[in-house]
Design an enzyme around this catalytic site. Structure first.
Site, PDB file in Angstrom:
ATOM      1  N   GLY A  49     -13.133 -45.456  42.205  1.00 39.71           N
ATOM      2  CA  GLY A  49     -12.404 -44.003  42.103  1.00 39.71           C
ATOM      3  C   GLY A  49     -11.021 -44.041  41.953  1.00 39.71           C
ATOM      4  O   GLY A  49     -10.368 -44.740  41.055  1.00 39.71           O
ATOM      5  N   GLY A 101     -15.663 -49.709  44.733  1.00 35.93           N
ATOM      6  CA  GLY A 101     -15.105 -48.373  44.606  1.00 35.93           C
ATOM      7  C   GLY A 101     -14.266 -48.108  43.428  1.00 35.93           C
ATOM      8  O   GLY A 101     -13.097 -48.882  43.453  1.00 35.93           O
ATOM      9  N   LYS A 131      -2.094 -35.656  61.548  1.00 38.20           N
ATOM     10  CA  LYS A 131      -3.334 -35.375  60.740  1.00 38.20           C
ATOM     11  C   LYS A 131      -4.333 -34.131  61.237  1.00 38.20           C
ATOM     12  O   LYS A 131      -4.071 -33.755  62.577  1.00 38.20           O
ATOM     13  CB  LYS A 131      -4.649 -36.491  60.969  1.00 38.20           C
ATOM     14  CG  LYS A 131      -5.564 -36.750  59.939  1.00 38.20           C
ATOM     15  CD  LYS A 131      -5.113 -37.856  59.006  1.00 38.20           C
ATOM     16  CE  LYS A 131      -6.126 -37.906  57.762  1.00 38.20           C
ATOM     17  NZ  LYS A 131      -5.599 -38.768  57.002  1.00 38.20           N
ATOM     18  N   VAL A 160      -8.378 -44.627  43.682  1.00 39.62           N
ATOM     19  CA  VAL A 160      -7.845 -46.082  44.041  1.00 39.62           C
ATOM     20  C   VAL A 160      -8.104 -47.270  43.406  1.00 39.62           C
ATOM     21  O   VAL A 160      -7.371 -47.771  42.783  1.00 39.62           O
ATOM     22  CB  VAL A 160      -7.822 -46.225  45.712  1.00 39.62           C
ATOM     23  CG1 VAL A 160      -7.226 -47.448  46.154  1.00 39.62           C
ATOM     24  CG2 VAL A 160      -7.305 -45.023  46.531  1.00 39.62           C
ATOM     25  N   GLY A 161      -9.399 -47.695  43.185  1.00 44.65           N
ATOM     26  CA  GLY A 161      -9.750 -48.746  42.867  1.00 44.65           C
ATOM     27  C   GLY A 161      -9.740 -48.887  41.193  1.00 44.65           C
ATOM     28  O   GLY A 161      -9.152 -50.091  40.832  1.00 44.65           O
TER      29      GLY A 161
HETATM   30  P1  NAD Z   1     -12.891 -41.546  45.491  1.00 44.12           P
HETATM   31  O1  NAD Z   1     -13.910 -40.643  46.022  1.00 44.12           O
HETATM   32  O2  NAD Z   1     -11.905 -41.529  44.278  1.00 44.12           O
HETATM   33  O3  NAD Z   1     -13.461 -43.033  45.213  1.00 44.12           O
HETATM   34  C1  NAD Z   1     -14.440 -43.523  45.970  1.00 44.12           C
HETATM   35  C2  NAD Z   1     -15.142 -44.711  45.168  1.00 44.12           C
HETATM   36  O4  NAD Z   1     -16.007 -45.680  46.161  1.00 44.12           O
HETATM   37  C3  NAD Z   1     -15.865 -43.944  44.377  1.00 44.12           C
HETATM   38  O5  NAD Z   1     -16.337 -44.771  43.007  1.00 44.12           O
HETATM   39  C4  NAD Z   1     -17.533 -44.117  44.991  1.00 44.12           C
HETATM   40  O6  NAD Z   1     -18.837 -44.126  44.141  1.00 44.12           O
HETATM   41  C5  NAD Z   1     -17.284 -45.427  45.780  1.00 44.12           C
HETATM   42  N1  NAD Z   1     -18.225 -46.042  46.705  1.00 44.12           N
HETATM   43  C6  NAD Z   1     -18.551 -45.065  47.787  1.00 44.12           C
HETATM   44  N2  NAD Z   1     -19.370 -45.605  48.638  1.00 44.12           N
HETATM   45  C7  NAD Z   1     -19.393 -47.138  48.011  1.00 44.12           C
HETATM   46  C8  NAD Z   1     -20.129 -48.212  48.532  1.00 44.12           C
HETATM   47  N3  NAD Z   1     -20.965 -48.365  49.353  1.00 44.12           N
HETATM   48  N4  NAD Z   1     -20.077 -49.451  47.586  1.00 44.12           N
HETATM   49  C9  NAD Z   1     -19.305 -49.434  46.527  1.00 44.12           C
HETATM   50  N5  NAD Z   1     -18.403 -48.008  46.060  1.00 44.12           N
HETATM   51  C10 NAD Z   1     -18.847 -47.209  46.732  1.00 44.12           C
HETATM   52  O7  NAD Z   1     -11.927 -42.115  46.769  1.00 44.12           O
HETATM   53  P2  NAD Z   1     -10.425 -42.561  46.552  1.00 44.12           P
HETATM   54  O8  NAD Z   1      -9.136 -41.576  46.701  1.00 44.12           O
HETATM   55  O9  NAD Z   1     -10.442 -43.658  45.395  1.00 44.12           O
HETATM   56  O10 NAD Z   1     -10.093 -43.325  48.069  1.00 44.12           O
HETATM   57  C11 NAD Z   1     -10.972 -44.702  48.375  1.00 44.12           C
HETATM   58  C12 NAD Z   1     -10.596 -45.063  49.767  1.00 44.12           C
HETATM   59  O11 NAD Z   1      -9.147 -45.505  49.639  1.00 44.12           O
HETATM   60  C13 NAD Z   1     -10.931 -44.070  50.930  1.00 44.12           C
HETATM   61  O12 NAD Z   1     -11.043 -44.880  52.095  1.00 44.12           O
HETATM   62  C14 NAD Z   1      -9.545 -43.381  51.307  1.00 44.12           C
HETATM   63  O13 NAD Z   1      -9.364 -42.929  52.457  1.00 44.12           O
HETATM   64  C15 NAD Z   1      -8.633 -44.440  50.717  1.00 44.12           C
HETATM   65  N6  NAD Z   1      -7.457 -44.168  50.266  1.00 44.12           N
HETATM   66  C16 NAD Z   1      -7.287 -43.178  49.415  1.00 44.12           C
HETATM   67  C17 NAD Z   1      -5.800 -42.730  48.918  1.00 44.12           C
HETATM   68  C18 NAD Z   1      -5.502 -42.085  47.852  1.00 44.12           C
HETATM   69  O14 NAD Z   1      -4.484 -41.984  47.314  1.00 44.12           O
HETATM   70  N7  NAD Z   1      -6.569 -41.516  47.214  1.00 44.12           N
HETATM   71  C19 NAD Z   1      -4.500 -43.318  49.865  1.00 44.12           C
HETATM   72  C20 NAD Z   1      -4.936 -44.173  50.875  1.00 44.12           C
HETATM   73  C21 NAD Z   1      -6.251 -44.545  51.211  1.00 44.12           C
END
Ligand code: NAD
Length: 377
Positions: free
Chosen positions: A179, A177, A77, A181-182
């Site tokens: 974003g 969440g 990392k 992932v969700g």
């Molecule tokens: P992103 O920024 O695209 O989405 C994050 C979402 O979480 C947004 O909709 C934001 O509004 C929401 N959010 C933030 N704080 C919040 C809260 N307190 N309550 C509810 N929603 C909240 O990020 P992402 O890429 O979707 O990543 C999400 C998580 O998954 C992170 O922890 C990231 O490290 C992890 N992750 C991502 C990937 C990937 O492929 N993108 C892979 C492994 C792990």
């Protein structure tokens, strides 16, 4: 041991590098944890408040995630101190300079993480010839756009549901969440017949026991609105998402969102961890005691790094999606079987499985964690 060696254990880290260039305010750290399985892959995180300890923990998490996914890569990392929203030219200068400072390290491959994206990876590749998570135009598979991690969460949920006698058809899902992932996890699960009964973002929450339309929710977000202003359901504060009764609860936002203060409120049968470390250790232990089946982050959310590793090998998008499906379904099955046989919590079983794979890879090496990366020059 002290003086920075306090993190060392039987697996690593093999290398910690500090990079400092005062003329441009460049301050960064690289931790290469273990490279027994191959050159390490891990994200470049940009944030104002990172530390060596955090970088090491994230690098170790990558060692376990990559080993669990059966990838020919170790874990590493890198972190850059700074506000990721700084002016683009300044950010580009910092990232290019950081990549240059680390150009001799063939045992670490940069990928995107919090505060960096595919454009940043293109700058890195332009400087040193290698990185993953690239734009499509230069050979990348856009993992967030295709929903690589959400696709993996869906397959983890599918296997976990079988183990819990839950029919995915009609299963009630809540996603915290919405974003990269969700939203894709919600999309794939509802496509398989599950019903999204609640979702949240940083500003609000929406719930509807009769089901929410995922495409409409995605469009609502893309138009710049919070889920808390969606019309078709009951809205509330972001934290209310914890209370919604469901079968599958998916954290896909921030670390430590389930903790000692709210763990008793969760009303689900399964948790599939999309975010990294979404539960404190004691909260996860409590979920185990309560009989809630948790599929740990580094098993369930490995879709992104599997996609990145496939990109590195020059693979196609459809082959990457196929690999994610196979690896995550098989690993979830293996973890749940081991957990049952040995009476362990799934995280203990997953850690045991991943560490065993790292140790096995280490037996083939003279110096188990020294670089075995290919020569790019
Ligand atoms: P992103 O920024 O695209 O989405 C994050 C979402 O979480 C947004 O909709 C934001 O509004 C929401 N959010 C933030 N704080 C919040 C809260 N307190 N309550 C509810 N929603 C909240 O990020 P992402 O890429 O979707 O990543 C999400 C998580 O998954 C992170 O922890 C990231 O490290 C992890 N992750 C991502 C990937 C990937 O492929 N993108 C892979 C492994 C792990």
């Amino acid at each position: 041991m002290s003086d920075g060696f306090e993190f060392c254990d039987a697996l690593g880290p093999t290398k910690v590098i500090h990079v400092y260039e005062p003329t441009i305010n460049l301050l960064g750290i690289l931790v290469v944890d273990n490279t027994a399985a191959g050159p390490s892959i891990g994200g470049l995180r940009m944030a104002p408040d990172v530390s060596v300890r955090e970088c090491f923990r994230l690098a170790r998490a990558m060692t376990l995630k990559n080993a669990a996914a059966g990838l020919p890569h170790g874990g590493g990392k890198s972190v850059l101190f700074g506000d990721p929203k700084m002016p683009a030219e300044q950010k580009e200068e910092l990232i290019r300079a950081f990549a240059q400072a680390l150009r001799g390290n063939r045992d670490y491959i940069f990928g995107p993480d919090m505060g960096t994206n595919e454009v940043c990876m293109a700058w890195v590749r332009d400087e040193i010839g290698v990185s993953v998570g690239l734009p499509r135009e230069i050979g990348g598979i856009p993992l967030d756009e295709i929903g690589a991690t959400g696709w993996g969460l869906y397959h983890a949920a599918r296997i976990a549901a079988q183990h819990s006698d839950i029919d995915l058809q009609g299963a009630r899902v809540v996603v915290q969440g919405f974003g990269a992932v969700g939203k894709h996890a919600a999309r794939f699960l509802t496509h398989a017949g599950a019903i999204l009964v609640g979702a949240s973002d940083s500003q609000g929450m929406i719930s509807n026991p009769l089901g929410l339309d995922v495409q409409q929710l995605i469009a609502h977000k893309e138009n710049g609105h919070s889920l808390g202003t969606f019309a078709n359901g009951q809205t509330g504060e972001p934290d209310n998402v914890v209370d919604i009764e469901c079968d599958i609860w998916i954290p896909a936002a921030r670390p430590d969102v389930i903790n000692e203060n709210n763990v008793e409120r969760l009303n689900t049968r399964i948790m599939i961890q999309g975010a990294n470390i979404p539960c404190t250790a004691s909260a996860e232990e409590r979920l185990y005691q309560r009989g809630i089946l948790v599929i740990p982050d580094f098993i369930a959310n490995a879709g992104g790094v599997i996609c990145a590793a496939m990109e590195y090998q020059g693979s196609t998008q459809s082959a990457a999606l196929q690999a994610i499906e196979e690896k995550i379904a098989n690993n979830t099955e293996e973890v749940l079987t081991l957990a049952k046989q040995e009476n362990l919590a799934p995280r203990q079983a997953a850690t045991q499985m991943a560490e065993k794979r790292v140790r096995n890879a280490m037996t083939y090496r003279r110096f188990s964690s020294f670089s075995n990366a290919p020569n790019y020059s």
